[in-house]
Scaffold this active site. Structure first.
Site, PDB file in Angstrom:
ATOM      1  N   HIS A   1       0.956  -1.153   0.000  1.00  0.00           N
ATOM      2  CA  HIS A   1      -0.103   0.054   0.132  1.00  0.00           C
ATOM      3  C   HIS A   1       0.873   1.263  -0.016  1.00  0.00           C
ATOM      4  O   HIS A   1       1.971   1.424   0.536  1.00  0.00           O
ATOM      5  CB  HIS A   1      -0.900   0.215   1.127  1.00  0.00           C
ATOM      6  CG  HIS A   1      -1.857   1.092   1.377  1.00  0.00           C
ATOM      7  ND1 HIS A   1      -1.596   2.303   1.587  1.00  0.00           N
ATOM      8  CD2 HIS A   1      -3.057   1.050   0.771  1.00  0.00           C
ATOM      9  CE1 HIS A   1      -2.669   3.048   1.609  1.00  0.00           C
ATOM     10  NE2 HIS A   1      -3.639   2.436   1.047  1.00  0.00           N
TER      11      HIS A   1
ATOM     12  N   ASP B   1     -11.259   1.512  -0.724  1.00  0.00           N
ATOM     13  CA  ASP B   1     -10.386   2.201  -0.174  1.00  0.00           C
ATOM     14  C   ASP B   1     -11.094   3.004   0.938  1.00  0.00           C
ATOM     15  O   ASP B   1     -10.847   4.312   1.081  1.00  0.00           O
ATOM     16  CB  ASP B   1      -9.690   3.272  -1.272  1.00  0.00           C
ATOM     17  CG  ASP B   1      -8.281   3.573  -0.915  1.00  0.00           C
ATOM     18  OD1 ASP B   1      -7.828   3.250   0.542  1.00  0.00           O
ATOM     19  OD2 ASP B   1      -7.626   4.219  -1.648  1.00  0.00           O
TER      20      ASP B   1
END
Ligand code: 1WB
Ligand code: MN
Length: 344
Positions: free
Chosen positions: A181, A304
């Site tokens: 990430h 997200d």
């Protein structure tokens, strides 16, 4: 239309102890570009502008209340949770090791309470690779978590550095996918990314994370770890679009003796070892391109949360011009396979 299982795969959460430690770390001396967003999210005063306005912290710390209600309203079956960026990677090695284990314990509790609603990616402290490998084993074997999360660089270093091999060995041996990430760019990369809000999701995150992945591929690391599975968000952090040129120029560069020799080409590594998610990129054209470039088995859906709103992410996938079997792959089948989530 039959209801289709929806597993969102890049969904952020935090715990109060990590939130407090982040607040303290950005009050102290740090050159990290993450300071800008971390201080705004974790240490903002009421009425201040910036990230404080978006109330991310409240929604990161909540899993079973507002989040679950919103999931129910929108028909989102499952969040694959991960400790939010920058995870434990701004802390000293001991603090990071302890907080990763604590976050993993809490995450495992949540998953046990709601086995069909939450799955989780385990954190680890790359600052101490051997202890990280132990925690990774515990997270999969004892806590039954579903894979790992890493927030790009650690103190400016990337996974191609051999010091991190114990981590890659563990991920490969456990057959657990490592989700890389974004976080803000490392000190060596941050120069022109510090202005105009470019430090975070608008641009800097993708540059940092894409660079990380290209370092991994060009270093030849995937010859040593051929079964390592890496997942990246944001429709592949721009790499799919660059892949032809990366491949061409790396082939040339290897011939010139400027890049390490590798058994496979960069395109072959990207198509074999990498999976991408749609997090934060609700663009049907980009989705179509990514699927055609990587194959429909390598693309997964993500929201997200809480950084992007859920409803548009669901609408984006519901209206994507896909066959129903392909939509099922993106919505849940690929996630079940990659992250060992039990099918319903
Ligand atoms: C943002 C996105 C900020 C993410 C973050 O701070 C994280 C943003 C930790 O939308 O600016 C994320 O996880 O995608
Ligand atoms: Mn994210």
């Amino acid at each position: 239309m039959e209801k289709i299982r929806k597993i969102a795969t890049e969904e952020a959460f935090s715990i109060p102890e990590v939130a407090e430690a982040l607040k303290q770390v950005v009050r102290g001396p740090t050159s990290s570009l993450d300071r800008l967003l971390v201080s705004q999210i974790y240490d903002s005063k009421p009425g201040a502008s910036g990230y404080g306005m978006l109330n991310f912290l409240e929604r990161l710390l909540d899993v079973e209340d507002h989040r679950l209600r919103e999931m129910n309203e929108l028909g989102v079956d499952m969040h694959l949770l991960s400790l939010t960026a920058p995870g434990v990677q701004m802390f000293d090695a001991d603090t990071a090791t302890d907080l990763a284990a604590l976050a993993n314990d809490r995450l495992a509790d949540i998953c046990r309470r709601h086995p069909t609603r939450f799955a989780g990616l385990a954190s680890f402290a790359p600052q101490s690779p051997r202890r990280a490998a132990k925690e990774m084993q515990r997270a999969i074997r004892s806590l039954k978590l579903n894979g790992f999360i890493l927030n790009s660089h650690t103190n400016g270093e990337y996974l191609d550095d051999p010091k991190y091999w114990p981590i890659l060995e563990a991920a490969e041996a456990l057959d657990a996918c490592l989700y890389i990430h974004p976080r803000a760019a490392s000190d060596g990369l941050k120069g022109p990314l510090q202005d105009y809000g470019m430090d975070t999701a608008m641009w800097g995150f993708g540059i940092e994370t894409g660079t990380h992945c290209v370092r991994m591929m060009t270093s030849g690391l995937f010859d040593r770890f051929p079964k390592l599975k890496i997942c990246i968000g944001h429709m592949g952090e721009a790499i799919p679009f660059w892949l032809w040129r990366l491949n061409y120029m790396n082939t040339r560069s290897q011939k010139m003796g400027r890049s390490p020799r590798t058994q496979l080409t960069m395109a072959e590594y990207f198509q074999r070892n990498f999976f991408i998610t749609t997090s934060g990129v609700e663009d049907h054209l980009a989705l179509d391109y990514a699927i055609r470039k990587l194959g429909v088995d390598h693309v997964l859906w993500a929201i997200d949360y809480p950084y992007q709103p859920s409803k548009p992410a669901v609408d984006f996938m519901d209206t994507a011009p896909l066959s129903e079997p392909d939509r099922a792959k993106l919505y849940h089948l690929n996630a079940e396979r990659l992250f060992h989530i039990a099918p319903l």
